[in-house]
Design a protein around this motif. Structure first.
Motif, PDB file in Angstrom:
ATOM      1  N   TYR A 104       9.267  53.616 -29.839  1.00 37.57           N
ATOM      2  CA  TYR A 104       8.689  52.353 -30.298  1.00 37.57           C
ATOM      3  C   TYR A 104       9.300  51.187 -29.517  1.00 37.57           C
ATOM      4  O   TYR A 104      10.517  51.106 -29.362  1.00 37.57           O
ATOM      5  N   TYR A 105       8.442  50.317 -28.999  1.00 35.80           N
ATOM      6  CA  TYR A 105       8.882  49.131 -28.278  1.00 35.80           C
ATOM      7  C   TYR A 105       8.319  47.896 -28.980  1.00 35.80           C
ATOM      8  O   TYR A 105       7.212  47.933 -29.526  1.00 35.80           O
ATOM      9  N   PRO A 106       9.041  46.793 -28.929  1.00 33.09           N
ATOM     10  CA  PRO A 106       8.521  45.563 -29.559  1.00 33.09           C
ATOM     11  C   PRO A 106       7.352  44.966 -28.792  1.00 33.09           C
ATOM     12  O   PRO A 106       6.558  44.219 -29.341  1.00 33.09           O
ATOM     13  N   ASP A 107       7.236  45.302 -27.506  1.00 32.52           N
ATOM     14  CA  ASP A 107       6.156  44.757 -26.682  1.00 32.52           C
ATOM     15  C   ASP A 107       5.399  45.888 -25.997  1.00 32.52           C
ATOM     16  O   ASP A 107       5.959  46.947 -25.704  1.00 32.52           O
ATOM     17  N   TRP A 108       4.098  45.638 -25.742  1.00 35.24           N
ATOM     18  CA  TRP A 108       3.291  46.556 -24.959  1.00 35.24           C
ATOM     19  C   TRP A 108       3.767  46.496 -23.507  1.00 35.24           C
ATOM     20  O   TRP A 108       3.968  45.428 -22.949  1.00 35.24           O
ATOM     21  N   LEU A 109       3.952  47.651 -22.864  1.00 35.36           N
ATOM     22  CA  LEU A 109       4.499  47.667 -21.511  1.00 35.36           C
ATOM     23  C   LEU A 109       3.490  48.071 -20.445  1.00 35.36           C
ATOM     24  O   LEU A 109       3.219  47.327 -19.521  1.00 35.36           O
ATOM     25  N   ALA A 110       2.898  49.289 -20.559  1.00 35.58           N
ATOM     26  CA  ALA A 110       2.040  49.792 -19.482  1.00 35.58           C
ATOM     27  C   ALA A 110       0.843  50.529 -20.038  1.00 35.58           C
ATOM     28  O   ALA A 110       0.894  51.117 -21.131  1.00 35.58           O
ATOM     29  N   ASN A 111      -0.242  50.516 -19.288  1.00 33.52           N
ATOM     30  CA  ASN A 111      -1.464  51.209 -19.667  1.00 33.52           C
ATOM     31  C   ASN A 111      -1.442  52.657 -19.195  1.00 33.52           C
ATOM     32  O   ASN A 111      -0.747  53.013 -18.240  1.00 33.52           O
ATOM     33  N   MET A 112      -2.243  53.491 -19.857  1.00 33.63           N
ATOM     34  CA  MET A 112      -2.420  54.870 -19.433  1.00 33.63           C
ATOM     35  C   MET A 112      -3.299  54.908 -18.186  1.00 33.63           C
ATOM     36  O   MET A 112      -4.217  54.112 -18.035  1.00 33.63           O
ATOM     37  N   VAL A 113      -2.984  55.832 -17.279  1.00 37.89           N
ATOM     38  CA  VAL A 113      -3.774  56.016 -16.062  1.00 37.89           C
ATOM     39  C   VAL A 113      -4.451  57.377 -16.115  1.00 37.89           C
ATOM     40  O   VAL A 113      -3.779  58.397 -16.287  1.00 37.89           O
ATOM     41  N   ILE A 114      -5.777  57.401 -15.994  1.00 36.39           N
ATOM     42  CA  ILE A 114      -6.540  58.646 -16.064  1.00 36.39           C
ATOM     43  C   ILE A 114      -6.989  59.035 -14.664  1.00 36.39           C
ATOM     44  O   ILE A 114      -7.559  58.217 -13.938  1.00 36.39           O
TER      45      ILE A 114
END
Length: 213
Positions: A196-206
């Protein structure tokens, strides 16, 4: 020979000669840099290495490097625009392959072997593969219990560096479903764990596999 007089090293290096246009005379690979015990700096266009007379250095030219870079981009602009799918090449087998079931009770568990070998050799290989069925994996569940001491993926980042937050991306329903299914498989087999992080960090890459899945 690399470097100036006294601060130089002389090593034999095997080069692979490629018949193609290039702005560079030679490209030094990692094995050679390791053999030289060299330290490189792309920013400073410099390579330093230990010698019998202190530290040797090879210094590049910023202007020449930029000219080479622009020349490489101009060789074929189409190459720079190719996507992953266009660049993917699938090697064709050199002979006809035969399906060999490894588990008589499960026809989904099979592998392929060549048909050009002698029958005796073929049967020996089949028996060996069936005895070694525990090393094959057909799903995530077949790879559970891997020891992290054997292989572990880590991000080599500085703990003091501040993470850069990407703009959150919304995926289409089909892709969102695929992401959830793959992540759940990895969590179930304990390949990954939830954090769990307090901020969104990175998107998933498909990325599509070779079988278009």
């Amino acid at each position: 020979m690399v470097g100036a007089y006294l601060q130089h090293i002389a090593k034999e290096v095997n080069f692979l000669v490629v018949d193609c246009s290039s702005s560079y005379n030679a490209i030094i690979g990692r094995p050679t840099l390791k053999n030289w015990k060299a330290v490189t700096s792309t920013y400073h266009l410099s390579v330093k290495f230990p010698t019998e007379y202190r530290v040797g250095q090879v210094q590049g030219d910023q202007l020449a490097a930029r000219v080479c870079y622009l020349a490489m981009l101009a060789i074929d602009e189409h190459i720079q625009m190719m996507n992953i799918k266009e660049r993917r090449t699938i090697a064709e087998p050199t002979e006809v392959l035969e399906d060999v079931p490894l588990d008589e009770g499960d026809h989904e568990k099979f592998t392929k072997i060549g048909t050009s070998m002698e029958e005796e050799t073929k049967q020996d290989i089949i028996q060996f593969l069936r005895k070694s069925i525990d090393v094959f994996a057909w799903s995530h569940e077949d790879m559970s219990g891997n020891d992290p001491n054997v292989i572990t993926h880590c991000l080599n980042v500085y703990p003091s560096s501040k993470p850069i937050r990407q703009k959150k991306r919304v995926f289409a329903h089909k892709r969102d479903k695929a992401i959830k299914e793959e992540v759940q498989k990895l969590i179930t087999t304990e390949f990954i764990r939830e954090v769990y992080y307090p901020d969104w960090l990175a998107n998933m890459v498909i990325v599509k596999k070779a079988n278009d899945k």
